[in-house]
Design an enzyme around this catalytic site. Structure first.
Site, PDB file in Angstrom:
ATOM      1  CB  SER A   1     -17.990  -3.743 -32.148  1.00  0.00           C
ATOM      2  OG  SER A   1     -18.130  -5.131 -32.284  1.00  0.00           O
TER       3      SER A   1
ATOM      4  CD  GLU B   1     -20.130   2.696 -29.464  1.00  0.00           C
ATOM      5  OE1 GLU B   1     -19.345   1.792 -29.766  1.00  0.00           O
ATOM      6  OE2 GLU B   1     -21.148   2.487 -28.759  1.00  0.00           O
TER       7      GLU B   1
ATOM      8  CB  THR C   1     -54.634 -22.769 -33.457  1.00  0.00           C
ATOM      9  OG1 THR C   1     -55.976 -22.280 -33.513  1.00  0.00           O
ATOM     10  CG2 THR C   1     -54.485 -23.668 -32.238  1.00  0.00           C
TER      11      THR C   1
ATOM     12  CG  ASP D   1     -24.927   6.856 -28.331  1.00  0.00           C
ATOM     13  OD1 ASP D   1     -23.724   6.964 -28.014  1.00  0.00           O
ATOM     14  OD2 ASP D   1     -25.319   6.036 -29.186  1.00  0.00           O
TER      15      ASP D   1
ATOM     16  CG  HIS E   1     -25.205  -3.330 -24.683  1.00  0.00           C
ATOM     17  ND1 HIS E   1     -24.975  -3.588 -26.010  1.00  0.00           N
ATOM     18  CD2 HIS E   1     -24.462  -2.236 -24.401  1.00  0.00           C
ATOM     19  CE1 HIS E   1     -24.117  -2.701 -26.491  1.00  0.00           C
ATOM     20  NE2 HIS E   1     -23.786  -1.872 -25.514  1.00  0.00           N
TER      21      HIS E   1
END
Ligand code: BES
Ligand code: ZN
Length: 462
Positions: free
Chosen positions: A403, A157, A319, A87, A431
């Protein structure tokens, strides 16, 4: 050597097959890609079969399947277990990619003069686990597979490996091996090969801060009613002090402090701060006081906002005092922090610092334990010797900031310290848009893996 000849003679095919795998957008975080994630699992199954595995199974889980394959040449011989993940992270934001993330292209870069493969998952982790499939194929084809091999390639993962724990616990016998190899990390550089011996853990939280029960006119109510975005920003800011120390009570209680000698050794790794800053186009680094960059990433915990949203973000100006604000906040953990405990400390603290003018919700997404592995196991020594063979230099042990929750699980459940045998570089843009993996890294990795099998057999033969 026959294996290396085979690799050389099949270079184009080895590369093209990886490109085919990279064309499958197997993003586990986004249900939109569900079919593709399953397709990637099938691709892995078929490639293991073609490479020469005896049995390959798609092991269903409540989430995405785990692909298991093995080749047992002789049950009395040593067995190598390979872990990887098929993945990938979401490719967003797509507009920041120079070429589409799932249409791999090879381009030369300063760091990769021989070319790098640009695609989501090229380095993390398709390009890296696929090296094992090809090394296995090359060893089989040249009649030189020195050890039994088992493959466990998962598809969750990047979303915390939730279903893997049960699989590992229920399949201990099946996964029994003399050494576990994982290539899902970095080396320092092509000139400075290294082997990772430490990874951080993770506790991933999501928070909601609610002010009024509806969006409000910021003129009618502004200044009188809490703006949840302002409040959320204040709350986040207060979670670190002026030294970038995290203020959650108890957060550091279980952090293992390294001795001065250990820290010195860690800082001996080649590292050039100017080059680091230049590559990232920053004028200065930023982090916890009294720690070096290597330490901040390798041995210290963090708290980072990964995403924050709320209010009006469309064209032009509106606003408004929004009713709600949200953030995704992750903490990287180091030994011996426990992610369940840290998630709880975070939740309690976050609730305790919320002013009365807002209501907050906190939930934990996922987590994983930090891990430190041995640099003196026989597996480590074989990896060291293999890298020395192919890179011509003895690799040094490093501690990385990312990790891989499965590492601590392997230690606990299988009683084995995995070898974190990464061949990527920190510039590979994991990433991030324009993720890439060096073509040379891919082939050096395949050769080094084959060398590992030889070395491991040599070092463990009686
Ligand atoms: N390959 C990375 C882990 C990694 C990255 C290790 C860089 C060392 C250096 C892995 O695929 C990953 O990204 N893991 C996630 C785990 C999380 C979702 C629990 C991470 O680190 O963010
Ligand atoms: Zn990865």
């Amino acid at each position: 050597m026959a294996v290396n000849d085979f690799i050389r003679d099949n270079k184009d095919r080895f590369l093209n097959e990886l490109l085919d795998l990279l064309r499958i957008p197997s993003v586990s975080a986004d249900p939109k890609f569900k079919k593709d994630v399953f397709a990637a699992a099938n691709f892995v199954k078929e490639s293991l079969e073609k490479a020469g595995a005896d049995t390959v199974e798609i092991c269903e889980t409540p989430g995405y399947p785990i692909v298991y394959g093995e080749k047992i040449i002789d049950p009395t011989l040593q067995t190598v277990l390979v872990y990887g993940h098929y993945d990938v992270q979401p490719a967003d934001p797509y507009e920041l990619w120079d070429s589409p993330p799932f249409e791999p292209v090879i381009k030369k870069t300063k760091i990769h003069p021989e070319g790098a493969i640009f695609a989501r998952g090229s380095a993390d982790d398709k390009g890296q686990f696929y090296m094992y499939v090809k090394a296995f194929e090359a060893m089989m084809a040249s009649g030189d597979l020195p050890c039994n091999v088992k493959f466990m390639i998962e598809g969750e993962e990047e979303v915390g490996s939730d279903n893997l724990e049960k699989f590992v616990i229920e399949n201990k016998e099946k996964l029994k091996a003399d050494v576990i190899l994982i290539s899902d990390t970095h080396m320092i550089s092509m000139q400075d090969p290294s082997i990772t011996v430490g990874l951080r853990g993770m506790a991933y939280m999501e928070v909601e801060v609610r002010g009024s029960n509806r969006d409000l006119h910021s003129g009618t109510y502004g200044g009188a009613v809490a703006n949840p975005i302002n409040v959320l920003c204040d709350m986040i800011a207060s979670m670190k002090d002026e030294n970038d120390h995290i203020t959650i009570p108890g957060f550091y209680d279980k952090v293992q402090e390294l001795t001065a000698a250990q820290r010195e050794r860690l800082n001996e790794a080649p590292f050039d701060l100017n080059e680091y800053q230049d590559k990232l186009d920053i004028e200065a680094v930023h982090g916890e006081k009294d720690y070096t960059t290597i330490e901040r990433v390798g041995i210290r915990p963090t708290l980072d906002v990964n995403g924050i949203w709320g209010g009006y973000i469309g064209e032009g100006a509106k606003t408004v005092l929004p009713s709600k604000a949200h953030a995704k906040i992750s903490m990287r953990l180091v030994p011996d922090q426990d992610w369940h405990e840290i998630s709880e400390l975070f939740e309690n603290y976050f609730k305790s610092i919320a002013p009365k003018s807002v209501k907050v919700k906190v939930r934990a997404h996922h987590g994983g334990a930090p891990a430190v592995v041995s640099d003196s196991s026989v597996g480590y020594k074989a990896a060291e010797a293999a890298m020395e063979e192919t890179f011509g230099k003895r690799p040094i042990p490093t501690r990385e900031g990312g990790s891989i929750p499965i590492v601590a699980l392997f230690q606990k459940e299988l009683g084995s310290d995995p070898i974190l045998f990464g061949f990527g570089l920190d510039t590979d843009a994991l990433h991030s848009p324009n993720e890439h993996y060096g073509v040379k890294n891919y082939f050096m990795g395949i050769e080094t893996i084959a060398a590992f099998f030889r070395q491991f057999r040599k070092l463990t033969d009686k």
